[in-house]
Design a protein around this motif. Structure first.
Motif, PDB file in Angstrom:
ATOM      1  N   LEU A   3       0.819  -1.209   0.000  1.00  0.00           N
ATOM      2  CA  LEU A   3       0.000   0.000   0.000  1.00  0.00           C
ATOM      3  C   LEU A   3       0.858   1.265   0.000  1.00  0.00           C
ATOM      4  CD1 LEU A   3      -3.019  -0.722   2.383  1.00  0.00           C
ATOM      5  CD2 LEU A   3      -3.081  -0.198  -0.061  1.00  0.00           C
TER       6      LEU A   3
ATOM      7  N   MET B   4     -10.081   6.714   4.530  1.00  0.00           N
ATOM      8  CA  MET B   4      -9.356   5.460   4.395  1.00  0.00           C
ATOM      9  C   MET B   4      -9.621   4.519   5.564  1.00  0.00           C
ATOM     10  SD  MET B   4      -5.703   6.393   2.604  1.00  0.00           S
ATOM     11  CE  MET B   4      -5.260   7.858   3.531  1.00  0.00           C
TER      12      MET B   4
ATOM     13  N   GLN C 172     -11.550   0.937   5.122  1.00  0.00           N
ATOM     14  CA  GLN C 172     -10.746  -0.241   5.475  1.00  0.00           C
ATOM     15  C   GLN C 172     -11.493  -1.142   6.453  1.00  0.00           C
ATOM     16  OE1 GLN C 172      -7.980  -1.003   4.039  1.00  0.00           O
ATOM     17  NE2 GLN C 172      -6.820  -2.386   5.349  1.00  0.00           N
TER      18      GLN C 172
ATOM     19  N   TRP D 108     -13.901   0.257  -1.708  1.00  0.00           N
ATOM     20  CA  TRP D 108     -12.580   0.445  -1.092  1.00  0.00           C
ATOM     21  C   TRP D 108     -11.663   1.211  -2.030  1.00  0.00           C
ATOM     22  CZ3 TRP D 108      -7.691  -1.222  -2.555  1.00  0.00           C
ATOM     23  CH2 TRP D 108      -6.690  -1.153  -1.580  1.00  0.00           C
ATOM     24  N   ASN D 109     -11.685   0.879  -3.319  1.00  0.00           N
ATOM     25  CA  ASN D 109     -10.844   1.548  -4.301  1.00  0.00           C
ATOM     26  C   ASN D 109     -11.148   3.038  -4.370  1.00  0.00           C
ATOM     27  OD1 ASN D 109     -10.728   2.488  -7.421  1.00  0.00           O
ATOM     28  ND2 ASN D 109      -9.053   1.061  -6.999  1.00  0.00           N
TER      29      ASN D 109
ATOM     30  N   LEU E  26      -9.892   4.665  -1.070  1.00  0.00           N
ATOM     31  CA  LEU E  26      -8.440   4.702  -0.899  1.00  0.00           C
ATOM     32  C   LEU E  26      -7.785   5.755  -1.790  1.00  0.00           C
ATOM     33  CD1 LEU E  26      -5.997   3.308   0.525  1.00  0.00           C
ATOM     34  CD2 LEU E  26      -5.704   2.042  -1.606  1.00  0.00           C
TER      35      LEU E  26
ATOM     36  N   THR F  73      -6.172   9.037  -0.271  1.00  0.00           N
ATOM     37  CA  THR F  73      -4.734   9.207  -0.455  1.00  0.00           C
ATOM     38  C   THR F  73      -4.426  10.549  -1.104  1.00  0.00           C
ATOM     39  OG1 THR F  73      -4.382   6.827  -0.668  1.00  0.00           O
ATOM     40  CG2 THR F  73      -2.662   8.251  -1.531  1.00  0.00           C
TER      41      THR F  73
ATOM     42  N   ASP G 268      -1.267   5.463   7.672  1.00  0.00           N
ATOM     43  CA  ASP G 268      -1.409   4.059   7.304  1.00  0.00           C
ATOM     44  C   ASP G 268      -1.424   3.150   8.530  1.00  0.00           C
ATOM     45  OD1 ASP G 268      -1.679   4.621   4.669  1.00  0.00           O
ATOM     46  OD2 ASP G 268       0.113   3.563   3.983  1.00  0.00           O
TER      47      ASP G 268
ATOM     48  N   VAL H 256      -4.978   3.247   9.498  1.00  0.00           N
ATOM     49  CA  VAL H 256      -5.748   2.457   8.551  1.00  0.00           C
ATOM     50  C   VAL H 256      -5.584   0.958   8.845  1.00  0.00           C
ATOM     51  CG1 VAL H 256      -5.974   1.817   6.114  1.00  0.00           C
ATOM     52  CG2 VAL H 256      -5.657   4.216   6.752  1.00  0.00           C
TER      53      VAL H 256
END
Length: 447
Positions: A131, A257, A261, A352-353, A356, A360, A380, A383
């Motif tokens: 990731l 995120m 997650q 999720w895509n 994320l 990000t 992260d 996350v």
């Protein structure tokens, strides 16, 4: 040979563009390999834990452990990257994941639960590194291209990540020829894939994108802002050069995120167990998880385009809606229906895509090269910890209630990310805003 700190804007742009193209090529290759490694834990981790622990309620422990390990690794990779660059940080993270995968194989072969737990923790380093590699693709990207850079790093994971689950049965047969349990086969693949990804990054990621971005930023800061200074180099994103405090955009990105997650990991973890209850075989489990992972990564180019063109917050809001749809399909469809299970998990991956990439981009917009690795590593960690929590609670929720209750609850939870997007309403991390500030600087430079 690339100059480390060219003194003019045109030279800096040329160096940045050349290095960015090379960085993306190397990251793509590493992500293809890394994707195959992360698929092992996703596909058979819960089943292996269930067999070794002898309890369905504890099946989510495997996901919780390697997700917790990814949290610890995310912090470590962020710190190492901040000090030594992306090349060393990411390379070491992938190599640690390879060692963890080997440990899982040994634990399965010997039936040692005491070895399984620490091995899964270390295996999580590969997940975290996979990731974090998306950040390497953004270090040298122009603000208006960051969504595309993130998406390219993610979509390249698809090949390995989709192939891995669909190799469960042949890998199980290979493991059995070595006298190993069938469920340890995918972890053999993970060990080789993670080791290869780490080797690629350590040997080929030159110049290091993060270190070069810092040198370019220093060169731009030393030059008087004038007609040729671009938004990123002039510090006209969501933070100025001297700004030290994170903006609302960073907090909004982190929250998006975290929520996506939790929802994704919880439902994904218990789906193989749910399918086994309804007499689906390992091949079907591998198919469902493979398509789920494809949905997690394959839409990335389109998502990146939408993030760059429509904005970060609309795409993040769409993630909540898609995750709710996934929860409804999973909760209301019969477990015997393979197509509906596929649909639910595909929507789960797509949500999720969306979350994320949008999250990000919000975080990258809100940080500078000097601080980026530490901030990104810390986020992260949150996350990954949220994923670990989702993994632990998923088995407990299903044990106390049902898979349908878990899926529906996660869908409703995902809607909570929409109100949090108000946090991003402060200094807006949009490219048009940055351009307006650049134009103002240019006008001042002409006076």
């Amino acid at each position: 040979m690339i100059e480390p700190a060219p003194s003019t804007y045109r030279d800096r742009s040329r160096v940045r563009e050349d290095a960015q193209r090379r960085t993306l090529r190397v990251v793509v290759l590493a992500q293809v390999l890394g994707g195959a490694g992360l698929a092992a834990g996703v596909t058979v981790g819960a089943l292996l834990a269930q067999d070794m622990l002898g309890s369905e309620d504890l099946a989510g422990v495997s996901t919780a452990l390697f997700t917790l390990g990814s949290a610890l690794a995310a912090y470590g990779v962020g710190r190492v990257s901040a000090r030594s660059g992306r090349r060393i940080g990411l390379g070491v993270g992938f190599l640690a994941g390879a060692l963890g995968a080997l440990g899982v194989v040994v634990a399965a072969a010997t039936g040692s639960v005491l070895l399984l737990f620490p091995a899964l923790l270390v295996y999580g380093a590969g997940t975290a590194t996979n990731l974090q590699a998306r950040y390497a693709g953004t270090d040298l990207a122009a603000p208006q291209d960051r969504g595309r850079a993130i998406s390219l790093a993610l979509v390249s994971t698809t090949l390995g990540a989709v192939a891995g689950p669909n190799l469960v049965e042949p890998l199980g047969g290979l493991a059995e020829t070595f006298g190993l349990p069938a469920l340890s086969g995918p972890f053999l693949l993970a060990a080789v894939a993670y080791a290869a990804a780490g080797t690629v990054l350590v040997t080929l990621l030159r110049p290091d994108p993060l270190l070069l971005a810092r040198r370019l930023a220093v060169a731009a800061a030393d030059e008087q802002p004038g007609p040729e200074v671009d938004g990123d180099e002039a510090g006209v994103g969501t933070r100025g050069r001297a700004g030290r405090r994170l903006t609302g955009g960073a907090y909004a990105g982190a929250t998006v995120m975290v929520i996506t997650q939790v929802a994704m990991v919880a439902v994904m973890t218990m789906t193989p167990v749910h399918m086994r209850h309804h007499d689906h075989d390992l091949g079907q489990v591998g198919l469902v998880i493979g398509l789920h992972i494809a949905a997690m990564y394959l839409p990335s180019p389109l998502t990146g385009y939408l993030v760059d063109r429509l904005g970060r917050t609309p795409v993040a809001a769409a993630a909540g809606v898609v995750l709710l749809a996934s929860g409804l399909v999973a909760a209301l469809s019969p477990g015997e229906s393979l197509p509906l299970v596929v649909l639910a998990l595909a929507l789960l991956g797509l949500g999720w895509n969306l979350g994320l990439i949008a999250g990000t981009a919000l975080v990258v917009d809100s940080t500078t090269p000097a601080e980026r690795p530490r901030v990104q590593g810390s986020i992260d960690v949150l996350v990954a910890l949220s994923g670990a929590t989702g993994g632990i609670l998923s088995g407990m929720v299903v044990g106390a209630s049902s898979y349908a209750a878990l899926a529906l609850g996660c869908g409703v939870l995902a809607l909570l990310l929409i109100p949090t997007l108000r946090l991003a309403a402060g200094p807006r991390p949009s490219v048009p805003g940055a351009r307006r500030r650049v134009e103002r600087l240019r006008a001042e430079g002409r006076r």
